[in-house]
Each structure stands twice: as C-alpha cells, then as structure tokens.
Design a protein around this motif. Structure first.
Motif, short mmCIF file in Angstrom:
data_model
loop_
_atom_site.label_atom_id
_atom_site.label_comp_id
_atom_site.label_asym_id
_atom_site.label_seq_id
_atom_site.Cartn_x
_atom_site.Cartn_y
_atom_site.Cartn_z
N UNK A 40 0.85 -1.20 0.00
CA UNK A 40 0.00 0.00 0.00
C UNK A 40 0.89 1.25 0.00
N UNK A 41 0.51 2.29 -0.76
CA UNK A 41 1.28 3.54 -0.76
C UNK A 41 1.11 4.28 0.56
N UNK A 42 2.14 4.98 0.98
CA UNK A 42 2.07 5.73 2.24
C UNK A 42 2.45 7.19 2.01
N UNK A 43 1.69 8.09 2.63
CA UNK A 43 2.10 9.49 2.60
C UNK A 43 3.23 9.69 3.61
N UNK A 44 3.83 10.86 3.53
CA UNK A 44 4.92 11.15 4.45
C UNK A 44 4.40 11.16 5.89
N UNK A 45 3.22 11.69 6.10
CA UNK A 45 2.65 11.73 7.45
C UNK A 45 2.41 10.33 8.00
N UNK A 46 1.89 9.48 7.15
CA UNK A 46 1.60 8.11 7.58
C UNK A 46 2.89 7.40 8.00
N UNK A 47 3.94 7.67 7.26
CA UNK A 47 5.23 7.07 7.61
C UNK A 47 5.68 7.51 9.00
N UNK A 48 5.44 8.78 9.30
CA UNK A 48 5.81 9.32 10.62
C UNK A 48 5.02 8.63 11.72
N UNK A 49 3.72 8.48 11.46
CA UNK A 49 2.86 7.85 12.46
C UNK A 49 3.33 6.43 12.74
N UNK A 50 3.61 5.70 11.67
CA UNK A 50 4.04 4.31 11.83
C UNK A 50 5.33 4.25 12.66
N UNK A 51 6.24 5.16 12.33
CA UNK A 51 7.53 5.18 13.05
C UNK A 51 7.33 5.38 14.55
N UNK A 101 -2.89 1.88 15.62
CA UNK A 101 -2.37 2.24 14.30
C UNK A 101 -3.43 2.09 13.22
N UNK A 102 -4.26 1.05 13.35
CA UNK A 102 -5.33 0.86 12.37
C UNK A 102 -6.29 2.05 12.37
N UNK A 103 -6.49 2.67 13.54
CA UNK A 103 -7.35 3.85 13.63
C UNK A 103 -6.76 5.01 12.84
N UNK A 104 -5.46 5.22 13.01
CA UNK A 104 -4.81 6.36 12.39
C UNK A 104 -4.51 6.13 10.91
N UNK A 105 -4.14 4.91 10.57
CA UNK A 105 -3.77 4.61 9.18
C UNK A 105 -4.54 3.37 8.73
N UNK A 106 -5.81 3.59 8.35
CA UNK A 106 -6.68 2.45 8.04
C UNK A 106 -6.14 1.56 6.92
N UNK A 107 -5.33 2.11 6.03
CA UNK A 107 -4.85 1.27 4.94
C UNK A 107 -3.90 0.18 5.41
N UNK A 108 -3.47 0.29 6.67
CA UNK A 108 -2.65 -0.80 7.21
C UNK A 108 -3.47 -2.07 7.43
N UNK A 109 -4.79 -1.90 7.56
CA UNK A 109 -5.65 -3.10 7.60
C UNK A 109 -5.44 -3.89 6.32
N UNK A 110 -5.37 -3.16 5.22
CA UNK A 110 -5.19 -3.80 3.93
C UNK A 110 -3.81 -4.47 3.83
#
Lengths: 189, 189
Positions: free
Chosen positions: A13-24, A114-123
């Motif tokens: 799945x593609x990630x925005x820069x913000x999403x990458x920060x959240x994951x980190x 994390x699923x709440x903040x970045x739902x595409x991680x469910x995918x």
DNA sequence: CGGGCCTTTGACTGGTTTCAACTTCTGTGG
DNA sequence: CCACAGAAGTTGAAACCAGTCAAAGGCCCG
C-alpha cells in the motif's frame, strides 16, 4: 533505520509522508543478541516481530522433551504466536534469536491504535496474513509428500545460503527428524 | 439465505443495512452435490468459498498417487487455495464436496471491488486470515508432536460428531496415514 | 440383487528413531 | 594465545512405528 519496514509496507500500500511518521511512532526498533528470547512458552505474547537482519527461531517442546522448530524468522517476515496474540492466551511457543538480530516490534495495542490512524494498514496486514496462510498451505504439501531425505534436499537446494547460517540440529528439528538422521543423509554423498 | 454469512461477518465488524445489501450483490450462493468439484489441480482458483452446510475436502495427489487431504471445509469457514488466489497461479489442490453442501462464493475480482465499497471488510478478512494462520500454527503442534494413534484419538475426542460424517479413508488421509493403519488403531479397543 | 467400493486382517518390509560411543568444533577463561 | 570443557556432529547396531501388498469380508447404492 525504519526504512526496511516502510519499504516493505509500500510494496502493498502507498504511504504518505505523514503516515510514515505515524508508523515510526508506533513501532520500536530492537537489537537482540544470539540466544536472547522475545517470548517463552506460557507467557502471553503481545506483539509481532518484523525481522530486518539476523535470524529467529520459533519452537515448542514436545512431549518427549525434544525441541521442535516450526518456523524461522528471517528478513522481511512477520513472526509471532498468532493464537496467543489473537486470543490473549499464553504462548505455545518460544521465540529466540539464533543470531544477533535487528527487528521491529509492533505491540498488539499499538497495532490496533495504528489501524485507527492509518486504516490502509488493515489492507497491508490483510495481505500479509493471506500470504502467510498461503505459505502455510504450500508447506503442508512438502511436509506430507516428501520423505526426510527429500525434504532435506528440497530445502537445501531452495535455501543453500540459509542452511550455512544455522547449526544442523536446528535444520533437523525444523525438517521434523533427528540430528543423527540428518547426519546420515549428508554422509550419503 | 445470506444470513449465516452476514452474521458471521458481524461477529467481527458491524454492518449497516446498506452494506449488507452490497455484500449480498457481490457473493453468490451455490448448492453442490456430493463429489462435485469446486476447482481442480492445475486450473486457476479464482474464488473463496464459505461453507454454511455440508462438508468439503481440499486435497492434492502425492508423488505415489495417493490423495492427501489437507483441510476440511465445514460450517462458517472460508476455504480456498490461497497461493493460487493470491498469485494467480494454477491451483495445487482439488476442492470437492464430500456431502451435499451449501456455500457462498466470493470471486477474487468481486472481493477487490467489495473492499472499495465496504472498506471495513478489509478488517474482517484481516481477522479471518489472522485466525486461519493461527490455527495453522497450532495444527503444526499436533501434527509434529503426536504419533498416528495419538492424532486419531485427539481428533476423535475433539470432533466426535464429525468423524461419523465422513468415510474412514478420508479421516486417515487427513491425519496423514493409511486406511489400513486407521483400521488397526480402531481394532485395538 | 449384484458389483464395486470400503474396511479389516496378517505377514513382510523399510524408513526413521533410539542409544551409546567416539570425534570434531567452538568459545571462554586463565 | 593456548587449553580445556561443553556443545555439535558422526557412526553403527538394534528396535519400532507405520507402509505395502494381498486376500477376504461387509456394505451401500443403483
């Protein structure tokens, strides 16, 4: 540092820069020594581990006291006791480093947040688990169709570099027979 | 008709009435006769099957020509060749009804379209695959720790009603030994 | 009622384990 | 840097679990 994990996610799945920060912020990096345990049998297992360097083994102790390895954790693979993780039960397995290793830890509660903040991680995880299950189905073919000797040759030709990195008794354990028998197979040629 | 599937999904994620309608449009209900095949080895497998009644078996043919069952499909369980489904490769397995059965079919392209319309199904399948993988890990314990006789007794006490419903040679195949050997186990007491 | 499939039973075979003794490797402290 | 102890790997003999093959009996379904 977190790059290997982010690039693995982005294969799915593609990630925005913000999403990458959240994951980190939600995963922790961990360096472990050889023989160090991540969790042991009986203790609840509340995280998954993503290996970026080194090697882990997950095993249990059989009735007769012998260690049975059911999976190796190597580069770019998530590993955990998913029964323990899913149902909050005590772990059935030991997870131990067999080499100095680097990994990322994703705790269960962090994953849910994390699923709440970045739902595409469910995918992403949906695909990861689907592939893991697919691999488990395929592994069943090899383990029920091949004799001990055939399993060894199959594994040795598929992962010639990997078998160099681990002691033979661990390979024997993973393939489901005794170290003595592996020794006899290797003596044949 | 579609109620069993919707109620299964709602054990994991809540659904609005509209979402239920959408799902109903993307899956098909299918009634199959005993011995009917859903897919066969070599043909691509492009769907997953959710069993609501009856029983399926998924198996492959070993080198020596013997059928090896790797999974039974029973009530409220998704079944498919996930390697074939994920990577668009020819199937490694046969999926066949062993009783008159009712099931739902979710084609691969429909599943992808469904994720667009009802994103929370990503979460549903993420959990389903996580559980399936967890079950596969646990099964490995029984299959590598128990002798043939112990596997039979374990399975017979855990699923006493199920073993009545299938011929013995299928149970032997699933447990990984011959019908003759099962017959000898049963003769012991 | 018949035929084919499923199950049972027994004798023989073989792959793998077990056990024990011996050799080789490895890493840790003196 | 060497010595040594424990761990890992090798080898052989005996035992065992489960498979193979063959023949006979039971049972289900057309």
């Amino acid at each position: 540092m977190i790059a290997p994990l982010l690039s693995h996610i982005q294969k799915y799945v593609p990630l925005t820069h913000e999403e990458q920060e959240v994951i980190a912020q939600y995963v922790q990096c961990l360096t472990v020594k050889n023989k160090q345990y991540l969790f042991t049998e009986g203790a609840p297992c509340s995280a998954q581990y993503f290996v970026i360097e080194g090697c882990l083994r997950m095993y249990f102790i059989k009735e007769n006291g012998v260690e049975q390895i059911i999976q190796f954790g190597i580069d770019n693979w998530w590993i955990s006791d998913y029964t323990s993780l899913t149902l909050n039960k005590p772990s059935q397995f030991y997870l131990q480093a067999v080499q100095p290793s680097k990994l990322f830890v994703l705790k269960k509660d962090k994953q849910e947040a994390l699923f709440e903040h970045v739902p595409k991680l469910e995918s992403y995880f949906r695909r990861i688990y689907q592939r893991a299950y697919a691999a488990a189905q395929t592994r069943q073919i090899y383990f029920s169709d091949l004799s001990g000797e055939e399993k060894y040759h199959h594994f040795a030709t598929r992962f010639p570099d990997f078998i160099q990195r681990i002691p033979q008794y661990m390979l024997a354990s993973y393939l489901g027979f005794t170290p003595e028998f592996l020794s006899k197979i290797r003596a044949k040629k």
